[in-house]
Write a protein that holds these residues in place. Structure first.
Motif, mmCIF file in Angstrom:
data_model
loop_
_atom_site.group_PDB
_atom_site.id
_atom_site.type_symbol
_atom_site.label_atom_id
_atom_site.label_comp_id
_atom_site.label_asym_id
_atom_site.label_seq_id
_atom_site.Cartn_x
_atom_site.Cartn_y
_atom_site.Cartn_z
ATOM 1 N N LEU A 132 0.821 -1.211 0.000
ATOM 2 C CA LEU A 132 0.000 0.000 0.000
ATOM 3 C C LEU A 132 0.853 1.259 0.000
ATOM 4 C CD1 LEU A 132 -2.845 -0.923 2.524
ATOM 5 C CD2 LEU A 132 -2.855 -1.130 0.029
ATOM 6 N N VAL A 133 2.063 1.169 0.533
ATOM 7 C CA VAL A 133 2.964 2.327 0.533
ATOM 8 C C VAL A 133 3.337 2.694 -0.904
ATOM 9 C CG1 VAL A 133 5.170 3.244 1.318
ATOM 10 C CG2 VAL A 133 3.841 1.722 2.816
ATOM 11 N N GLY A 134 3.730 1.686 -1.682
ATOM 12 C CA GLY A 134 4.039 1.941 -3.084
ATOM 13 C C GLY A 134 2.831 2.437 -3.855
ATOM 14 N N GLY A 153 -4.808 17.926 -7.395
ATOM 15 C CA GLY A 153 -5.380 18.237 -6.089
ATOM 16 C C GLY A 153 -5.791 17.022 -5.288
ATOM 17 N N ILE A 154 -5.268 15.851 -5.661
ATOM 18 C CA ILE A 154 -5.613 14.598 -4.991
ATOM 19 C C ILE A 154 -4.429 14.132 -4.159
ATOM 20 C CG2 ILE A 154 -6.258 12.173 -5.325
ATOM 21 C CD1 ILE A 154 -7.483 13.136 -8.051
ATOM 22 N N THR A 155 -4.654 13.848 -2.890
ATOM 23 C CA THR A 155 -3.604 13.317 -2.032
ATOM 24 C C THR A 155 -3.860 11.833 -1.765
ATOM 25 O OG1 THR A 155 -4.715 13.806 0.073
ATOM 26 C CG2 THR A 155 -3.350 15.557 -0.887
ATOM 27 N N ALA A 156 -2.784 11.106 -1.480
ATOM 28 C CA ALA A 156 -2.885 9.681 -1.150
ATOM 29 C C ALA A 156 -1.865 9.374 -0.068
ATOM 30 C CB ALA A 156 -2.630 8.820 -2.384
ATOM 31 N N ALA A 168 -6.849 20.743 5.834
ATOM 32 C CA ALA A 168 -5.608 21.149 6.503
ATOM 33 C C ALA A 168 -4.419 20.303 6.078
ATOM 34 C CB ALA A 168 -5.783 21.062 8.018
ATOM 35 N N ALA A 169 -4.681 19.109 5.541
ATOM 36 C CA ALA A 169 -3.598 18.207 5.131
ATOM 37 C C ALA A 169 -3.393 18.212 3.620
ATOM 38 C CB ALA A 169 -3.897 16.794 5.612
ATOM 39 N N GLY A 170 -3.736 19.300 2.985
ATOM 40 C CA GLY A 170 -3.649 19.381 1.531
ATOM 41 C C GLY A 170 -2.244 19.266 0.973
ATOM 42 N N TYR A 171 -1.221 19.491 1.811
ATOM 43 C CA TYR A 171 0.169 19.392 1.338
ATOM 44 C C TYR A 171 0.860 18.144 1.884
ATOM 45 C CZ TYR A 171 4.313 21.493 -0.824
ATOM 46 O OH TYR A 171 5.391 21.766 -1.637
ATOM 47 N N VAL A 172 0.049 17.224 2.399
ATOM 48 C CA VAL A 172 0.563 15.943 2.892
ATOM 49 C C VAL A 172 0.145 14.868 1.904
ATOM 50 C CG1 VAL A 172 0.556 14.262 4.771
ATOM 51 C CG2 VAL A 172 0.363 16.709 5.292
ATOM 52 N N THR A 173 1.105 14.282 1.200
ATOM 53 C CA THR A 173 0.778 13.209 0.273
ATOM 54 C C THR A 173 1.971 12.283 0.115
ATOM 55 O OG1 THR A 173 -0.310 12.709 -1.843
ATOM 56 C CG2 THR A 173 1.469 14.352 -1.885
ATOM 57 N N GLY A 174 1.684 11.016 -0.113
ATOM 58 C CA GLY A 174 2.740 10.012 -0.213
ATOM 59 C C GLY A 174 3.362 9.674 1.117
ATOM 60 N N ALA A 175 2.701 10.029 2.199
ATOM 61 C CA ALA A 175 3.263 9.829 3.540
ATOM 62 C C ALA A 175 2.753 8.531 4.160
ATOM 63 C CB ALA A 175 2.903 11.004 4.442
#
Length: 248
Positions: A161-163, A176-179, A229-236
């Motif tokens: 799931l990380v990959g 504009g989509i985070t994962a 608020a987490a719009g700049y958090v992705t791939g974490a």
């Protein structure tokens, strides 16, 4: 695929985001769904059956069946509107030592935990791409990072799931989509409550926080990751494990 409304909570008209949480009938998924309801969102679940929390609309489907997944999302969109948040939580375990693990033990866990998640993400992403916004949260596990005895199948499916999240982030981030992956450690659920006391004590000795998590502690982190608020958090990968996985 059949739909089974759990309540008439949406009768007053739409409000909040449309959120899909897979596997919301029990455990962590139930707490996550309840949190989104409390946040004012319109919440649906794709699940295999069981009682649902108040305010959660149920759509019965098997996530190992692509046609059933697609039909469930089509029904959700027709009933509630475009899906803006997906929390892929549904998962299974079939623990067994490596030398005793059958092909079916391995493949069935991967088909639900990894391929089933892929089916849901692929379908949910269609509307998110059109809207140029969305939140995808994959519920992983600390054993996906650290491994677990007798869990080659489960830990492999969760590690993958990380990959998946990082590839989605690279592919869809500009839209504009985070994962992200939220990786719980040991959590107080029916499954962990049934463990023998000596096994529970052994696990507790390895956790710096010296306790198991409550399901709502996982839900609160998922809620944040899915928020504006987490719009700049992705791939974490965000561990919620009381310090168990430090260094992994």
């Amino acid at each position: 695929m059949t739909t089974t409304p759990a309540s008439d909570s949406f009768a007053a008209g739409p409000s909040g985001r449309v959120v899909v949480v897979t596997g919301a009938a029990r455990g962590i998924g139930r707490a996550i769904a309840e949190r989104f309801v409390a946040d004012g969102d319109r919440v649906a679940t794709i699940y295999r059956g069981g009682d649902l929390p108040k305010g959660v609309e149920g759509y019965v489907a098997d996530i190992t069946d692509t046609a059933a997944v697609d039909a469930a999302f089509t029904a959700i969109e027709a009933d509630l509107g475009p899906v803006e948040v997906l929390v892929a939580n549904a998962g299974v375990t079939k623990d067994q030592l490596l030398m005793r693990m059958s092909d079916e033990d391995f493949e069935s866990v991967v088909n639900v935990n990894l391929t089933g998640t892929f089916r849901c993400v692929r379908r949910a992403s269609k509307g998110m791409i059109r809207a140029r916004k969305g939140r995808i949260v994959l519920v992983g596990s600390i054993v996906g990072l650290s491994g677990g005895t007798g869990q080659v199948n489960y830990s492999s499916s969760k590690a993958a799931l990380v990959g998946m999240a990082r590839s989605i982030s690279r592919e869809l981030g500009a839209r504009g989509i985070t994962a992200n992956v939220v990786a719980p450690g040991y959590v107080e659920t029916d499954m962990t409550a049934a463990l023998p006391e000596n096994v529970r004590e052994g696990y507790l000795k390895t956790i710096p926080a010296a306790r198991f998590a409550a399901t709502d502690e996982i839900a609160s982190v998922v809620s944040f990751v899915a928020s504006e608020a987490a719009g700049y958090v992705t791939g974490a990968v965000i561990p919620v494990d009381g310090g168990l996985g430090m260094g992994h």
